[in-house]
Every structure is written in C-alpha cells, then in structure tokens.
Design an enzyme around this catalytic site. Structure first.
Site, PDB file in Angstrom:
ATOM      1  N   CYS A 124      64.239  25.907  64.330  1.00  0.00           N
ATOM      2  CA  CYS A 124      62.898  25.579  64.641  1.00  0.00           C
ATOM      3  C   CYS A 124      62.698  24.098  63.907  1.00  0.00           C
ATOM      4  CB  CYS A 124      61.674  26.541  63.791  1.00  0.00           C
ATOM      5  SG  CYS A 124      60.207  26.311  64.213  1.00  0.00           S
ATOM      6  N   HIS A 160      63.629  31.989  66.152  1.00  0.00           N
ATOM      7  CA  HIS A 160      64.008  32.270  64.595  1.00  0.00           C
ATOM      8  C   HIS A 160      64.795  33.690  64.491  1.00  0.00           C
ATOM      9  CE1 HIS A 160      61.525  29.602  62.287  1.00  0.00           C
ATOM     10  NE2 HIS A 160      60.638  29.632  63.235  1.00  0.00           N
ATOM     11  N   GLU A 176      66.558  34.770  62.207  1.00  0.00           N
ATOM     12  CA  GLU A 176      66.595  35.429  60.749  1.00  0.00           C
ATOM     13  C   GLU A 176      65.321  36.310  60.705  1.00  0.00           C
ATOM     14  OE1 GLU A 176      63.769  31.998  60.492  1.00  0.00           O
ATOM     15  OE2 GLU A 176      65.544  32.351  61.612  1.00  0.00           O
TER      16      GLU A 176
END
EC number: 6.3.5.3
Length: 236
Positions: free
Chosen positions: A86, A203, A205
């Site tokens: 990002c 994302h 994560e």
C-alpha cells in the site's frame, strides 16, 4: 530469515506486519526507524501501509527522502528482497525502485474492502506458493491506489511478466467492475525486472490468520520464507 519492517511517521500497518511475520510465521523481525541509515543484517525489508509523513504533497513523496531510503535502494539494487504494501508500494514508486505512478482512486473515495486478485506470475520469491491464474482474496484500504504507467512501460511490464496481481472477480475474470480504484489494466501489484522488489496495494498482513477472515496473505509471506530457505539450501 530475518525481516526488517520500516516505520515512517504515519505508518499504521507496521505492527500488523510485525505480528504476521513474528507471531504467525515465527520469523525473526525488527522494526527499523525511518531515521536509521543502515539495513545491514536483514534478508527482507517490508515497507508497510499507512500515511507516511501525512501523505503531504502526494503519497510516498516525502518518505522517498527519509534517511533510511538510500540504504533501502542500495539493498534492493544488490538483490535484497523488498516488499512494499500500500503506502510502501507508493514509496517504492516515488523512489524509482518500481516503474509507474499512483493516482487518486478514480471514484474519488477511500476504498476499504475485500478484493479478489488473480495471480499473474507465480514464479517470484513472493508468489511461489500460489498457482498461476489462482484467485486469492486480500483486502485493500487506500485513497490513492490508481496505478498508472504509459503505454511503453505497460508493454515492458507485460513482456517481462512484471505484473504479479490483477484485480478480478471471484471467477478470475478481469473486468472493470472488479477494479476498485481505476488502476490501468486492473493492476494490483508489480515486481521489478530483476524480481526482488514487489509493490502491491492489497494488504496481505490483514489476512494472515483465519480469525481475520482469510489466510491468503499468509501464503505470500510463506512464499518469501520458502524461497529464502531454498536459496540457503543451495548455498546461494
């Protein structure tokens, strides 16, 4: 394998990445401050999401001049693995480690939602656990994720298989309706020509544990570890 997560003023996904790498995948991981000037001793650097330096001027434009960035650039050019997520992707673009630029979402809205991605290249250090053409589900959260490159650059990206992820629907169809930000060619992630620097807007994560609603992101981090371990076994 040792990871370094670079923290800029305004980073807000650094702890999520740290948790995914350290607690979920059990890897040694440290935070690196934007004011540091060395990345020695690390095998993979991660530039996390957020709003570095408040996204003043444009996303990633000031972070590109952070004291740590010359060391990151040198690390990347020497073949070190670098992952920009990002805002991290935006910083890599501004730093010239990846081609193209990022614009404001064409809808002029911040988009925070789950997206489907089609894996376009599974033969990278970041995607070797996926199949080519596989559809994965990873969330986004950005206001400037509208990737742009001119026709010549796009042709090079296609020819060199540098487009790693495209936004698609659940069936793997790359359509305008599946594109959440107007990104040219539905591009969600690209790699440099050498194959060691990946930038992606979604994302991973945020989907590294089932409690978060999915684990496709875990496979991306596990791919990095598998690639590194294979390299170590070969004595590279």
């Amino acid at each position: 394998m040792k990871f370094g997560v670079i923290v800029f003023p305004g980073s807000n996904c650094d702890q999520d990445v740290y948790h995914a790498l350290g607690n979920v995948l059990g890897q040694p991981v440290d935070y690196l401050w934007h004011g540091d000037t060395s990345v020695s001793g690390y095998d993979c650097l991660v530039l996390p999401g957020g709003f570095s330096y408040g996204d003043y001027l444009r996303a990633g434009a000031i972070a590109r001049f952070a004291p740590i960035m010359p060391a990151v650039i040198e690390f990347a050019r020497a073949g070190g693995l670098v992952l920009g997520i990002c805002n991290g992707f935006q910083i890599l673009l501004e730093a010239g480690l990846l081609p193209g630029a990022m614009r404001v979402n064409d809808c002029l809205q911040f988009r925070c939602q789950w997206t489907y991605l089609r894996v376009e290249n599974s033969k990278t250090p970041f995607t070797n656990r996926f199949r080519e053409g596989q559809v994965i589900r990873i969330p986004i959260a950005h206001g400037e994720g509208n990737y742009y490159a001119d026709a010549a650059t796009l042709a090079e990206l296609e020819a060199n298989r540098q487009i790693v992820f495209r936004y698609c629907n659940e069936y793997g169809e790359v359509t305008p309706a599946a594109n959440p930000n107007g990104s040219v060619g539905n591009i969600a992630g690209i790699i440099n020509r050498e194959g060691n620097v990946l930038g992606m807007m979604p994302h991973p994560e945020r989907c590294a544990e089932s409690i978060l609603g999915g684990t496709d992101g875990r496979e991306l981090f596990a791919s990095i570890i598998d690639w590194w371990q294979g390299r170590e076994r070969l004595g590279a």
